[in-house]
Design a protein around this motif. Structure first.
Motif, PDB file in Angstrom:
ATOM      1  N   GLY A  28       0.729  -1.232   0.091  1.00  0.00           N
ATOM      2  CA  GLY A  28       0.065  -0.065   0.015  1.00  0.00           C
ATOM      3  C   GLY A  28       0.604   1.245   0.179  1.00  0.00           C
ATOM      4  O   GLY A  28       0.207   2.241  -0.097  1.00  0.00           O
ATOM      5  N   ALA A  29       2.271   1.112   0.243  1.00  0.00           N
ATOM      6  CA  ALA A  29       3.138   2.475  -0.159  1.00  0.00           C
ATOM      7  C   ALA A  29       2.989   3.021  -1.588  1.00  0.00           C
ATOM      8  O   ALA A  29       2.611   2.265  -2.269  1.00  0.00           O
ATOM      9  N   THR A  30       3.252   4.264  -1.463  1.00  0.00           N
ATOM     10  CA  THR A  30       2.923   5.060  -2.490  1.00  0.00           C
ATOM     11  C   THR A  30       4.216   5.521  -3.159  1.00  0.00           C
ATOM     12  O   THR A  30       5.070   6.087  -2.393  1.00  0.00           O
ATOM     13  N   ALA A  31       4.607   5.353  -4.264  1.00  0.00           N
ATOM     14  CA  ALA A  31       5.687   5.767  -5.059  1.00  0.00           C
ATOM     15  C   ALA A  31       6.021   7.332  -5.012  1.00  0.00           C
ATOM     16  O   ALA A  31       5.060   8.024  -5.338  1.00  0.00           O
ATOM     17  N   THR A  32       6.981   7.725  -4.323  1.00  0.00           N
ATOM     18  CA  THR A  32       7.093   9.316  -4.403  1.00  0.00           C
ATOM     19  C   THR A  32       8.074   9.755  -5.372  1.00  0.00           C
ATOM     20  O   THR A  32       8.091  11.067  -5.442  1.00  0.00           O
ATOM     21  N   THR A  33       8.391   9.093  -6.357  1.00  0.00           N
ATOM     22  CA  THR A  33       9.234   9.482  -7.497  1.00  0.00           C
ATOM     23  C   THR A  33       8.820   8.674  -8.705  1.00  0.00           C
ATOM     24  O   THR A  33       7.951   7.714  -8.630  1.00  0.00           O
ATOM     25  N   GLY A  34       9.321   8.916  -9.789  1.00  0.00           N
ATOM     26  CA  GLY A  34       8.858   8.275 -11.047  1.00  0.00           C
ATOM     27  C   GLY A  34       8.349   9.093 -12.068  1.00  0.00           C
ATOM     28  O   GLY A  34       7.820  10.442 -11.738  1.00  0.00           O
ATOM     29  N   GLY A  35       7.992   8.589 -13.136  1.00  0.00           N
ATOM     30  CA  GLY A  35       7.235   9.385 -14.250  1.00  0.00           C
ATOM     31  C   GLY A  35       6.079   9.254 -14.311  1.00  0.00           C
ATOM     32  O   GLY A  35       5.193   8.745 -13.189  1.00  0.00           O
ATOM     33  N   ALA A  36       5.216   9.518 -15.384  1.00  0.00           N
ATOM     34  CA  ALA A  36       3.907   9.431 -15.618  1.00  0.00           C
ATOM     35  C   ALA A  36       3.581   7.806 -15.215  1.00  0.00           C
ATOM     36  O   ALA A  36       4.012   7.057 -15.747  1.00  0.00           O
ATOM     37  N   ASN A  37       2.355   7.995 -14.413  1.00  0.00           N
ATOM     38  CA  ASN A  37       1.680   6.454 -14.139  1.00  0.00           C
ATOM     39  C   ASN A  37       2.424   5.796 -13.144  1.00  0.00           C
ATOM     40  O   ASN A  37       2.266   4.555 -13.091  1.00  0.00           O
ATOM     41  N   ILE A  38       3.692   6.337 -12.735  1.00  0.00           N
ATOM     42  CA  ILE A  38       4.536   5.705 -11.391  1.00  0.00           C
ATOM     43  C   ILE A  38       4.233   6.389 -10.375  1.00  0.00           C
ATOM     44  O   ILE A  38       3.772   6.150  -9.444  1.00  0.00           O
ATOM     45  N   ILE A  39       4.733   7.833 -10.259  1.00  0.00           N
ATOM     46  CA  ILE A  39       4.606   8.599  -9.168  1.00  0.00           C
ATOM     47  C   ILE A  39       3.211   8.887  -8.710  1.00  0.00           C
ATOM     48  O   ILE A  39       2.213   8.998  -9.509  1.00  0.00           O
ATOM     49  N   GLY A  40       2.947   8.578  -7.269  1.00  0.00           N
ATOM     50  CA  GLY A  40       1.398   8.682  -6.749  1.00  0.00           C
ATOM     51  C   GLY A  40       0.926   7.568  -6.757  1.00  0.00           C
ATOM     52  O   GLY A  40      -0.269   7.437  -5.992  1.00  0.00           O
ATOM     53  N   ARG A  41       1.403   6.578  -7.342  1.00  0.00           N
ATOM     54  CA  ARG A  41       0.454   5.107  -7.270  1.00  0.00           C
ATOM     55  C   ARG A  41       1.067   4.061  -6.433  1.00  0.00           C
ATOM     56  O   ARG A  41       2.242   4.204  -5.984  1.00  0.00           O
ATOM     57  N   THR A  42       0.263   3.378  -5.879  1.00  0.00           N
ATOM     58  CA  THR A  42       0.777   2.528  -4.896  1.00  0.00           C
ATOM     59  C   THR A  42       1.881   1.353  -5.582  1.00  0.00           C
ATOM     60  O   THR A  42       1.810   0.982  -6.674  1.00  0.00           O
ATOM     61  N   TYR A  43       2.735   0.645  -4.576  1.00  0.00           N
ATOM     62  CA  TYR A  43       3.505  -0.472  -5.082  1.00  0.00           C
ATOM     63  C   TYR A  43       2.763  -1.528  -5.771  1.00  0.00           C
ATOM     64  O   TYR A  43       3.104  -2.052  -6.693  1.00  0.00           O
ATOM     65  N   SER A  44       1.607  -1.997  -5.117  1.00  0.00           N
ATOM     66  CA  SER A  44       0.815  -2.963  -5.691  1.00  0.00           C
ATOM     67  C   SER A  44       0.229  -2.684  -7.026  1.00  0.00           C
ATOM     68  O   SER A  44       0.214  -3.454  -7.827  1.00  0.00           O
ATOM     69  N   GLU A  45      -0.334  -1.426  -7.233  1.00  0.00           N
ATOM     70  CA  GLU A  45      -0.785  -1.108  -8.624  1.00  0.00           C
ATOM     71  C   GLU A  45       0.364  -1.109  -9.620  1.00  0.00           C
ATOM     72  O   GLU A  45       0.050  -1.573 -10.806  1.00  0.00           O
ATOM     73  N   ILE A  46       1.636  -0.607  -9.105  1.00  0.00           N
ATOM     74  CA  ILE A  46       2.736  -0.728  -9.949  1.00  0.00           C
ATOM     75  C   ILE A  46       3.214  -2.010 -10.402  1.00  0.00           C
ATOM     76  O   ILE A  46       3.406  -2.505 -11.604  1.00  0.00           O
ATOM     77  N   LEU A  47       3.207  -2.997  -9.480  1.00  0.00           N
ATOM     78  CA  LEU A  47       3.416  -4.177  -9.761  1.00  0.00           C
ATOM     79  C   LEU A  47       2.496  -4.945 -10.596  1.00  0.00           C
ATOM     80  O   LEU A  47       3.109  -5.765 -11.406  1.00  0.00           O
ATOM     81  N   GLN A  48       1.148  -4.825 -10.242  1.00  0.00           N
ATOM     82  CA  GLN A  48       0.327  -5.325 -11.258  1.00  0.00           C
ATOM     83  C   GLN A  48       0.421  -5.003 -12.820  1.00  0.00           C
ATOM     84  O   GLN A  48       0.522  -5.851 -13.598  1.00  0.00           O
ATOM     85  N   ASP A  49       0.828  -3.737 -13.025  1.00  0.00           N
ATOM     86  CA  ASP A  49       1.067  -3.416 -14.403  1.00  0.00           C
ATOM     87  C   ASP A  49       2.286  -3.885 -14.978  1.00  0.00           C
ATOM     88  O   ASP A  49       2.330  -3.982 -15.960  1.00  0.00           O
ATOM     89  N   MET A  50       3.454  -4.074 -14.085  1.00  0.00           N
ATOM     90  CA  MET A  50       4.551  -4.638 -14.396  1.00  0.00           C
ATOM     91  C   MET A  50       4.294  -6.219 -14.902  1.00  0.00           C
ATOM     92  O   MET A  50       4.913  -6.683 -15.860  1.00  0.00           O
ATOM     93  N   ILE A  51       3.464  -6.793 -14.163  1.00  0.00           N
ATOM     94  CA  ILE A  51       3.329  -8.201 -14.557  1.00  0.00           C
ATOM     95  C   ILE A  51       2.358  -8.315 -15.939  1.00  0.00           C
ATOM     96  O   ILE A  51       2.490  -9.146 -16.640  1.00  0.00           O
ATOM     97  N   ASP A  52       1.371  -7.086 -15.935  1.00  0.00           N
ATOM     98  CA  ASP A  52       0.638  -7.264 -17.130  1.00  0.00           C
ATOM     99  C   ASP A  52       1.486  -7.052 -18.301  1.00  0.00           C
ATOM    100  O   ASP A  52       1.234  -7.557 -19.515  1.00  0.00           O
ATOM    101  N   SER A  53       2.533  -6.082 -18.232  1.00  0.00           N
ATOM    102  CA  SER A  53       3.426  -5.987 -19.317  1.00  0.00           C
ATOM    103  C   SER A  53       4.178  -7.026 -19.698  1.00  0.00           C
ATOM    104  O   SER A  53       4.536  -7.452 -20.925  1.00  0.00           O
ATOM    105  N   TYR A  54       4.554  -7.907 -18.866  1.00  0.00           N
ATOM    106  CA  TYR A  54       5.345  -9.210 -18.970  1.00  0.00           C
ATOM    107  C   TYR A  54       4.547 -10.201 -19.869  1.00  0.00           C
ATOM    108  O   TYR A  54       4.963 -10.833 -20.673  1.00  0.00           O
ATOM    109  N   ALA A  55       3.249 -10.252 -19.401  1.00  0.00           N
ATOM    110  CA  ALA A  55       2.200 -10.999 -20.115  1.00  0.00           C
ATOM    111  C   ALA A  55       2.108 -10.620 -21.510  1.00  0.00           C
ATOM    112  O   ALA A  55       1.933 -11.337 -22.536  1.00  0.00           O
ATOM    113  N   TRP A  56       2.005  -9.199 -21.764  1.00  0.00           N
ATOM    114  CA  TRP A  56       1.759  -8.510 -22.985  1.00  0.00           C
ATOM    115  C   TRP A  56       2.982  -8.772 -23.829  1.00  0.00           C
ATOM    116  O   TRP A  56       2.897  -8.978 -25.020  1.00  0.00           O
TER     117      TRP A  56
END
Length: 199
Positions: free
Chosen positions: A143-171
């Motif tokens: 549930g921690a929030t990324a305090t750095t990064g670009g668009a669609n990274i900063i301000g998002r939770t670690y779990s949200e970012i991870l889910q999108d990383m897994i989606d990218s791997y599948a894609w």
């Protein structure tokens, strides 16, 4: 400082080696700022590849976390700041991308947001992504929030970012010929086992 060990065992020697390794990582971090916040990374010999820096930082961060030194831990522990700074750097190495239906007709966008996340750069991001995901997961703070990064990274939770990383791997799985389903250096490239295990 030096410590006298009266009963030298394999377990003691292992723990001493771990402590010496973490101390070396702590002393050799490269400090800078990311999005205006203190951050740190570690040197990497292939300096042209963002993926190399990301994997090197992720491995260092994971070593601290796996040994109980977390970004939300005791602030009197010097490694707490090192992990915090390293994670800040790590999120700056990520890039969001648009994903959708694959050439094979599958849509791996599990959360339906149309976004995937991968390590930035044009080369070897399929190698580095797994290490980065491990470091984020080992933080133990979905549930921690990324305090750095670009668009669609900063301000998002670690779990949200991870889910999108897994989606990218599948894609990004290879979709053609008899060896479809694996990975190589970049998305949808004919796979080999040098990269296929990282995802």
């Amino acid at each position: 400082y030096y410590v006298a060990i009266r009963n030298k065992t394999i377990d003691v020697e292992v723990n001493v080696a771990i402590d010496e390794g973490l101390w070396w990582l702590h002393k050799t971090r490269i400090d800078s700022t990311c999005n205006g916040l203190p951050c740190s990374n570690w040197s990497y010999s292939y300096t042209t590849y963002t993926a190399g820096y990301a994997a090197c930082a992720a491995s260092a961060i994971n070593a601290f976390e796996a040994n109980g030194h977390l970004e939300n831990g005791d602030p009197s522990n010097p490694y707490q700041e090192t992990v915090q700074r390293g994670l800040r750097y790590l999120f700056t190495t990520l890039l969001s991308e648009t994903i959708g239906t694959t050439p094979a007709g599958n849509n791996p966008d599990s959360n339906g947001n149309g976004i995937g996340v991968r390590v930035s750069g044009n080369n070897y991001y399929a190698y580095a992504g797994g290490s980065v995901m491990d470091a984020i997961i080992t933080s133990g703070t979905p549930g921690a929030t990324a305090t750095t990064g670009g668009a669609n990274i900063i301000g998002r939770t670690y779990s949200e970012i991870l889910q999108d990383m897994i989606d990218s791997y599948a894609w990004g799985q290879y979709d053609y010929s008899s060896n479809r389903g694996g990975w190589r250096y970049v998305w949808n490239q004919a796979p080999d086992n040098s990269a296929a295990q990282w995802g």
